[in-house]
Design an enzyme around this catalytic site. Structure first.
Site, PDB file in Angstrom:
ATOM      1  CB  ALA A  29      53.146 -18.290  14.646  1.00 24.94           C
ATOM      2  CB  SER A  30      53.241 -13.556  15.402  1.00 25.08           C
ATOM      3  OG  SER A  30      53.193 -12.141  15.434  1.00 25.08           O
ATOM      4  CB  SER A  31      52.099 -12.886  20.129  1.00 26.68           C
ATOM      5  OG  SER A  31      52.078 -12.759  21.528  1.00 26.68           O
ATOM      6  CG  HIS A  66      54.167 -11.095  10.712  1.00 27.59           C
ATOM      7  ND1 HIS A  66      55.318 -11.253  11.465  1.00 27.59           N
ATOM      8  CD2 HIS A  66      53.137 -11.193  11.590  1.00 27.59           C
ATOM      9  CE1 HIS A  66      54.999 -11.421  12.739  1.00 27.59           C
ATOM     10  NE2 HIS A  66      53.675 -11.411  12.847  1.00 27.59           N
TER      11      HIS A  66
END
Length: 433
Positions: A147-149, A288
């Protein structure tokens, strides 16, 4: 004394039945998250936590679950559904932890973007090889999600290590090499803002160039993105589709388009089944704050780990996106603020008013402009501003019908002390009081 004698007699009688095979003794669950050290080459000093469920088979599948910036492996373990799905489906989970400032992964350096080039990917691949050797994990069923990074790292690992991973699920990620920099910085604003646009061939060439000479099969890719993502903006969704359809040599025209759940627009490329070469899920109005309830189960379906039965495209009454370990009911949220000139604390009480128990929870909400979270308790809350998601702590994820869980946080503000307008529990809207 009579009561003690009766208890002793009952225990002896039960033991005799177990010995005779007339009833089965059920051992207490012993699986727990464990830190592993000395797992192999680890140039950036990543930490490794491992979850091995009770009763895994002799050759289990393996999933690497990669956290978001500011997170950690243990936080991702407690804040997502993958451990409970591992219990159900008997696969092993690696939870890496980034160690650099901000706890983000290196997805930008030339070393990270080259097969065996160095940096964080080398450490993660060492973790995989350690588990394959130590627990006989199946190389043909080795997967990664993030997730994300971690979503960006998923793209990096599938691009640079197609010989290691068979499929991946990228939540809120960007294409392989989109974040590439040459000045030593770890942030690429143009990519984050969705301003890096390339042709499918250009994106595909970046992946193929990460491991020159590789001619084997390429990992399948599942892509998740919210239309209102203000951190890694939505154009990155389409750029990932362009990249991975080109890598697989399939058309950008979907083989299937459907809506398996309200707000989820799903497209499949190169096939119509659950394990198509590329699958993409666009989430209307979502920021996000992924993954949310049911999404982990959909990723496990895509990997082929769930044995979930018929594909919902041929059986409309069956949906793979609702996790059997994460029933979603209705909910009530009470939000109480205590403000001062530049800051405030918020106490949040979540009540399960549905008929099914929750085994874990994600509560998503949007902070008004100018508010930034500085610390939290009884939950992991990320990111620190905008649309955020609070994920349960290890000890308060289970919420029975009619019961409540509470958490809180401290934040700063720039003069605005408004409250969030709405809350969603595992993707379902809550009532506020």
């Amino acid at each position: 004394m009579k009561l003690r004698a009766r208890i002793a007699s009952a225990v002896i009688a039960a033991a005799a039945l177990v010995t005779a095979g007339l009833i089965t003794a059920t051992p207490a669950a012993s699986a727990q998250l464990t830190e592993v050290t000395g797992f192999g080459a680890n140039p950036t000093g990543l930490r490794m936590h491992l979850y091995v469920p009770d009763g895994v088979p002799a050759r289990p599948a393996l999933l690497v679950a990669v956290h978001y910036c500011t997170g950690s492996g243990p936080a991702f373990y407690s804040g997502t559904e993958f451990a409970s799905l591992a219990d159900r489906h008997k696969f092993v989970v690696i939870y890496p932890s980034a160690t650099r400032s901000g706890s983000c992964y290196d997805v930008s350096s030339p070393q990270a973007l080259r097969h065996d080039g160095g940096s964080d990917p080398v450490g993660i691949v060492s973790m995989v090889r350690y588990v394959q050797a130590r627990y006989n994990a199946d190389p043909a069923r080795t997967f990664v999600m993030g997730a994300s990074s971690g979503g960006m790292m998923t793209n990096v690992l599938l691009g640079a290590y197609p010989d290691v991973f068979k499929a991946g699920a990228s939540f809120m990620g960007v294409p392989f090499a989109c974040f590439a920099t040459t000045d030593g910085s770890s942030w690429n604003s143009a990519c984050a803002n969705g301003q890096v646009v390339r042709t499918p061939q250009q994106w595909g060439d970046l992946v193929r160039g990460a491991y020159p000479g590789y001619s084997g099969a390429r990992p399948r890719m599942q892509i998740w993105h919210g239309t209102e993502d203000a951190t890694l903006r939505y154009p990155n969704f389409q750029e990932q589709i362009k990249q991975w359809t080109n890598v697989h040599g399939v058309s950008q025209t979907p083989s299937l388009s459907d809506q398996p759940r309200a707000g989820w627009a799903r497209t499949r490329y190169g096939g119509t089944g659950t394990m198509a070469p590329v699958e993409a899920i666009s989430l209307a109005g979502v920021g996000h704050s992924l993954p949310q309830g049911g999404m982990a189960a959909a990723a496990i379906d895509f990997f082929g780990l769930s044995g979930s039965g018929p594909d919902p495209t041929t059986s409309p009454t069956v949906s793979p996106t609702v996790s059997p370990t994460q029933p979603v009911g209705t909910c009530v949220v009470t939000y109480t603020m205590n403000t001062w000139n530049t800051g405030f604390t918020a106490e949040v009480k979540l009540t399960n008013t549905g008929t099914a128990a929750l085994s874990s929870w994600n509560l998503a909400f949007t902070l008004p402009a100018g508010q930034t979270i500085t610390s939290a308790w009884n939950a992991t809350v990320s990111p620190s501003s905008g649309q955020v998601t609070a994920r349960n702590a290890p000890y308060n994820g289970a919420v029975a019908p009619g019961a409540s869980a509470s958490f809180g946080f401290q934040a700063t503000h720039g003069g605005g002390t408004g409250e969030p307008a709405a809350f969603t529990l595992n993707g379902t809207a809550c009532t506020t009081t």
